[in-house]
Motif scaffolding. Structure first.
Motif, PDB file in Angstrom:
ATOM      1  N   THR A  69       1.171  -1.154   0.095  1.00 30.27           N
ATOM      2  CA  THR A  69      -0.120   0.158   0.341  1.00 30.27           C
ATOM      3  C   THR A  69       0.843   1.533  -0.225  1.00 30.27           C
ATOM      4  OG1 THR A  69      -1.871  -1.334   1.193  1.00 30.27           O
ATOM      5  CG2 THR A  69      -2.060   0.974   1.625  1.00 30.27           C
ATOM      6  N   LEU A  70       2.396   0.809   0.753  1.00 33.76           N
ATOM      7  CA  LEU A  70       2.738   2.622   1.175  1.00 33.76           C
ATOM      8  C   LEU A  70       3.022   2.997  -0.650  1.00 33.76           C
ATOM      9  CD1 LEU A  70       4.345   4.324   2.363  1.00 33.76           C
ATOM     10  CD2 LEU A  70       6.435   2.355   2.993  1.00 33.76           C
ATOM     11  N   PHE A  71       3.831   1.469  -0.910  1.00 31.04           N
ATOM     12  CA  PHE A  71       4.858   1.748  -2.404  1.00 31.04           C
ATOM     13  C   PHE A  71       3.705   2.112  -3.000  1.00 31.04           C
ATOM     14  CE2 PHE A  71       8.143  -1.302  -0.719  1.00 31.04           C
ATOM     15  CZ  PHE A  71       9.037  -0.114  -0.025  1.00 31.04           C
ATOM     16  N   ASP A  72       2.447   1.801  -3.324  1.00 28.63           N
ATOM     17  CA  ASP A  72       1.427   2.056  -4.230  1.00 28.63           C
ATOM     18  C   ASP A  72       1.022   3.482  -4.486  1.00 28.63           C
ATOM     19  OD1 ASP A  72       1.357  -0.393  -5.621  1.00 28.63           O
ATOM     20  OD2 ASP A  72      -0.444  -0.706  -5.125  1.00 28.63           O
ATOM     21  N   ILE A  73       0.988   3.833  -3.447  1.00 30.59           N
ATOM     22  CA  ILE A  73       1.211   5.429  -2.522  1.00 30.59           C
ATOM     23  C   ILE A  73       1.835   6.147  -3.726  1.00 30.59           C
ATOM     24  CG2 ILE A  73       0.069   7.185  -1.024  1.00 30.59           C
ATOM     25  CD1 ILE A  73      -0.907   4.778   0.142  1.00 30.59           C
ATOM     26  N   LEU A  74       3.313   6.293  -2.740  1.00 30.08           N
ATOM     27  CA  LEU A  74       4.291   6.843  -2.910  1.00 30.08           C
ATOM     28  C   LEU A  74       4.030   6.924  -4.660  1.00 30.08           C
ATOM     29  CD1 LEU A  74       6.963   5.718  -0.659  1.00 30.08           C
ATOM     30  CD2 LEU A  74       5.304   7.875  -0.669  1.00 30.08           C
ATOM     31  N   VAL A  75       4.587   6.004  -5.345  1.00 29.15           N
ATOM     32  CA  VAL A  75       4.484   5.766  -7.173  1.00 29.15           C
ATOM     33  C   VAL A  75       3.025   6.581  -7.770  1.00 29.15           C
ATOM     34  CG1 VAL A  75       4.073   4.321  -9.186  1.00 29.15           C
ATOM     35  CG2 VAL A  75       5.672   4.123  -6.955  1.00 29.15           C
ATOM     36  N   ALA A  76       2.102   6.128  -8.140  1.00 28.78           N
ATOM     37  CA  ALA A  76       1.111   6.007  -7.783  1.00 28.78           C
ATOM     38  C   ALA A  76      -0.332   7.267  -7.406  1.00 28.78           C
ATOM     39  CB  ALA A  76       0.484   5.055  -8.988  1.00 28.78           C
ATOM     40  N   GLY A  77       0.144   7.228  -6.209  1.00 26.87           N
ATOM     41  CA  GLY A  77      -1.314   8.620  -5.610  1.00 26.87           C
ATOM     42  C   GLY A  77      -1.968   7.783  -5.068  1.00 26.87           C
ATOM     43  N   GLY A  78      -2.711   6.378  -4.888  1.00 25.60           N
ATOM     44  CA  GLY A  78      -3.186   5.400  -4.409  1.00 25.60           C
ATOM     45  C   GLY A  78      -3.243   4.627  -4.388  1.00 25.60           C
ATOM     46  N   MET A  79      -3.937   3.022  -3.401  1.00 30.55           N
ATOM     47  CA  MET A  79      -4.250   2.105  -3.721  1.00 30.55           C
ATOM     48  C   MET A  79      -4.394   1.196  -5.506  1.00 30.55           C
ATOM     49  SD  MET A  79      -5.323   0.202  -0.307  1.00 30.55           S
ATOM     50  CE  MET A  79      -5.609  -1.547  -0.835  1.00 30.55           C
ATOM     51  N   LEU A  80      -3.449   0.815  -6.164  1.00 26.66           N
ATOM     52  CA  LEU A  80      -3.497   0.056  -7.036  1.00 26.66           C
ATOM     53  C   LEU A  80      -4.452  -1.201  -6.950  1.00 26.66           C
ATOM     54  CD1 LEU A  80       0.267   0.432  -8.628  1.00 26.66           C
ATOM     55  CD2 LEU A  80      -1.981   2.392  -9.438  1.00 26.66           C
ATOM     56  N   ALA A  81      -5.528  -0.994  -8.260  1.00 27.20           N
ATOM     57  CA  ALA A  81      -6.251  -2.449  -8.240  1.00 27.20           C
ATOM     58  C   ALA A  81      -5.721  -3.119  -9.325  1.00 27.20           C
ATOM     59  CB  ALA A  81      -7.933  -2.412  -9.247  1.00 27.20           C
ATOM     60  N   PRO A  82      -5.770  -4.524  -9.566  1.00 31.84           N
ATOM     61  CA  PRO A  82      -5.051  -5.927 -10.451  1.00 31.84           C
ATOM     62  C   PRO A  82      -5.219  -5.188 -12.027  1.00 31.84           C
ATOM     63  CG  PRO A  82      -6.552  -7.215  -8.940  1.00 31.84           C
ATOM     64  CD  PRO A  82      -6.135  -5.748  -8.816  1.00 31.84           C
ATOM     65  N   GLY A  83      -3.931  -4.856 -12.859  1.00 36.23           N
ATOM     66  CA  GLY A  83      -4.095  -3.657 -14.223  1.00 36.23           C
ATOM     67  C   GLY A  83      -3.297  -2.677 -13.922  1.00 36.23           C
ATOM     68  N   GLY A  84      -3.411  -1.721 -13.101  1.00 44.89           N
ATOM     69  CA  GLY A  84      -2.389  -0.855 -12.582  1.00 44.89           C
ATOM     70  C   GLY A  84      -3.888   0.543 -12.656  1.00 44.89           C
ATOM     71  N   THR A  85      -4.910   0.269 -13.165  1.00 44.35           N
ATOM     72  CA  THR A  85      -5.839   0.939 -12.381  1.00 44.35           C
ATOM     73  C   THR A  85      -5.978   1.274 -10.941  1.00 44.35           C
ATOM     74  OG1 THR A  85      -8.003  -0.463 -12.317  1.00 44.35           O
ATOM     75  CG2 THR A  85      -7.562   0.535 -14.634  1.00 44.35           C
ATOM     76  N   LEU A  86      -5.973   2.661 -10.398  1.00 45.41           N
ATOM     77  CA  LEU A  86      -6.322   3.052  -8.991  1.00 45.41           C
ATOM     78  C   LEU A  86      -7.892   3.067  -8.592  1.00 45.41           C
ATOM     79  CD1 LEU A  86      -4.908   6.828  -8.997  1.00 45.41           C
ATOM     80  CD2 LEU A  86      -3.615   5.220  -8.144  1.00 45.41           C
ATOM     81  N   SER A  87      -7.595   2.665  -6.887  1.00 39.18           N
ATOM     82  CA  SER A  87      -9.340   1.842  -6.318  1.00 39.18           C
ATOM     83  C   SER A  87      -9.404   3.170  -6.301  1.00 39.18           C
ATOM     84  CB  SER A  87      -8.995   1.628  -5.364  1.00 39.18           C
ATOM     85  OG  SER A  87      -7.777   1.769  -4.619  1.00 39.18           O
ATOM     86  N   ASP A  88     -10.656   3.428  -6.301  1.00 38.37           N
ATOM     87  CA  ASP A  88     -12.010   5.079  -6.035  1.00 38.37           C
ATOM     88  C   ASP A  88     -11.873   4.896  -3.906  1.00 38.37           C
ATOM     89  OD1 ASP A  88     -13.600   2.854  -6.071  1.00 38.37           O
ATOM     90  OD2 ASP A  88     -14.514   4.218  -7.811  1.00 38.37           O
ATOM     91  N   ASP A  89     -11.052   3.796  -2.929  1.00 37.60           N
ATOM     92  CA  ASP A  89     -11.824   4.369  -1.763  1.00 37.60           C
ATOM     93  C   ASP A  89     -12.403   5.637  -1.556  1.00 37.60           C
ATOM     94  OD1 ASP A  89      -9.827   2.981  -2.075  1.00 37.60           O
ATOM     95  OD2 ASP A  89     -10.004   1.148  -0.594  1.00 37.60           O
ATOM     96  N   VAL A  90     -10.465   6.202  -2.065  1.00 34.71           N
ATOM     97  CA  VAL A  90      -9.670   7.352  -0.836  1.00 34.71           C
ATOM     98  C   VAL A  90      -9.592   8.814  -1.865  1.00 34.71           C
ATOM     99  CG1 VAL A  90      -8.162   8.032   0.955  1.00 34.71           C
ATOM    100  CG2 VAL A  90      -9.383   6.211   1.340  1.00 34.71           C
TER     101      VAL A  90
END
Length: 419
Positions: A69-90
């Motif tokens: 979760t930490l690395f997903d946020i630092l790279v993409a800004g939020g948690m990544l769903a499978p396939g590379g899209t950002l999950s929209d819960d936050v």
């Protein structure tokens, strides 16, 4: 008895339920995600402040559990769903790698953030490498600009030794290769790696994890040739990488050739057939006679289980080499090849201690068999020998060299008399 039997499943069931509930609470990353995003929103684009915030947060937040979760946020800004899209819960943060400027200086600054974080919390190393592997598999889900930034960052991280070159295996994913995503990404990655380190350092990192022979896999099977690889990377301004790959392929071809050569010798194939095969390979793979004589020598010497006794090994070697001297003779048509053979013999006798006293006898045998000439022996003796065991081997050859010189002088004077 029957009551006891009935109670057991009830107890197990209860314990199982509790464990499941605990796990659900334990792996709920939304609160962790909110804390990190909030901190990044406060620090903004000041990467020094980001590094300090991450350092301090490690004491309060569970980095070990929520590394992904930490690395997903630092790279993409939020948690990544499978396939590379950002999950929209936050609501994602704008202050991450993917929203940063697309230039090498910014990527170097981001690499420093990751470097400081992992140096501070060593246990994140493995998780970080896994994250990079995962991000590479998600490349199709990112924009071109996001891919470029990730490629530059990955190249810098590889140069700094923050991650191992084994992460490149993700780029061999069939879908990424087929659509040309892998090769395009590799260009950006290697460019940024080579701005930090030279090609020999890059090559050493690739070799360490067995990636040096796999770069062709960045292309689909029908384009997996040295010519295509070379043109693609040379056109992209990475000639040193294409030269490296070409050299690797030629090393691979030489290894295959040596293996085949040893098999032919083990089977006892006629020497004329082996000579014909080697000549064909020289032509096909553009191998020099000097390289080939080295391969032939190694192949001949690897055929035998050598005696451990010094006095017996010389006799054994002479008998063996006599048998294969026509093969050696066929590929010492140039002075340089003869010299190469002499140096190979010197190296072999030095590296295999039982052969130390056999050197002179081997050279004399090959001289008599027309594999090495007196010119080559004199050149080796006077100037071209290796430092390995030099004093021992020169001493061994002293009388024979004197005899060669005298024979040469005699033949010269005979010629003069004839004139």
């Amino acid at each position: 008895m029957s009551n006891q039997r009935q109670q057991k499943p009830t107890l197990t069931g209860q314990r199982f339920k509790t464990r499941k509930r605990d796990e659900k609470e334990r792996f709920d990353p939304s609160q962790f995600q909110e804390s990190i995003i909030q901190g990044l929103n406060q620090t903004g684009t000041d990467l020094e402040a980001v590094a300090k915030f991450l350092d301090a947060s490690g004491a309060k937040l569970d980095y070990r559990r929520y590394a992904e979760t930490l690395f997903d946020i630092l790279v993409a800004g939020g948690m990544l769903a499978p396939g590379g899209t950002l999950s929209d819960d936050v609501t994602p943060t704008e202050f991450c790698l993917f929203k940063a400027n697309e230039d090498i200086e910014t990527m170097q600054a981001y690499a420093q953030v990751f470097n400081k974080l992992i140096r501070r919390y060593k246990y994140l190393e493995k998780g970080f490498e896994e994250e990079i592997k995962k991000l590479l598999l998600f490349l199709k889900g990112f924009t071109e600009s996001e891919r470029n930034k990730l490629a530059m960052l990955t190249g810098i991280l590889l140069a700094n030794g923050n991650i191992s070159a084994s992460i490149l295996s993700s780029l061999f994913n069939e879908n990424l290769v087929k659509e040309g995503v892998s090769a395009a990404f590799a260009v950006k990655l290697f460019k940024s790696w080579l701005t930090e380190k030279d090609i020999s350092s890059v090559a050493a990192s690739l070799r360490k994890v067995g990636m040096d022979n796999r770069l062709m896999e960045l292309f689909p099977a029908n384009k997996r040739s040295c010519e295509h690889f070379s043109k693609y990377f040379t056109d992209a301004g990475l000639k040193e990488l294409s030269d490296f790959a070409r050299n690797q392929q030629s090393i691979g071809a030489r290894k295959e050739l040596q293996k085949e050569l040893q098999e032919q010798m083990s089977r006892g194939d006629p020497l004329k057939d082996i000579i014909a095969y080697v000549r064909e390979e020289i032509k096909k793979n553009n191998i020099s006679e000097q390289t080939m004589i080295g391969l032939i020598w190694s192949s001949i010497m690897s055929l035998v289980e050598w005696n451990k006794k010094e006095e017996l090994v010389t006799e054994q070697a002479i008998k063996h080499l006599k048998q294969y001297s026509p093969l050696l003779k066929a590929f010492t048509s140039q002075g340089l090849s003869e010299l190469t053979l002499l140096l190979k013999i010197q190296e072999y006798c030095y590296d295999n201690i039982h052969f130390m006293k056999a050197f002179q006898k081997i050279v004399v045998l090959l001289y008599k068999a027309d594999c090495v000439s007196e010119e080559a022996i004199l050149k080796w003796y006077n100037e071209a020998h290796l430092a390995k065991g030099k004093s021992i081997f020169l001493e061994q050859m002293k009388k024979f060299v004197e005899w060669l010189k005298n024979a040469e002088e005699e033949s010269e004077s005979e010629e003069e008399e004839a004139d």
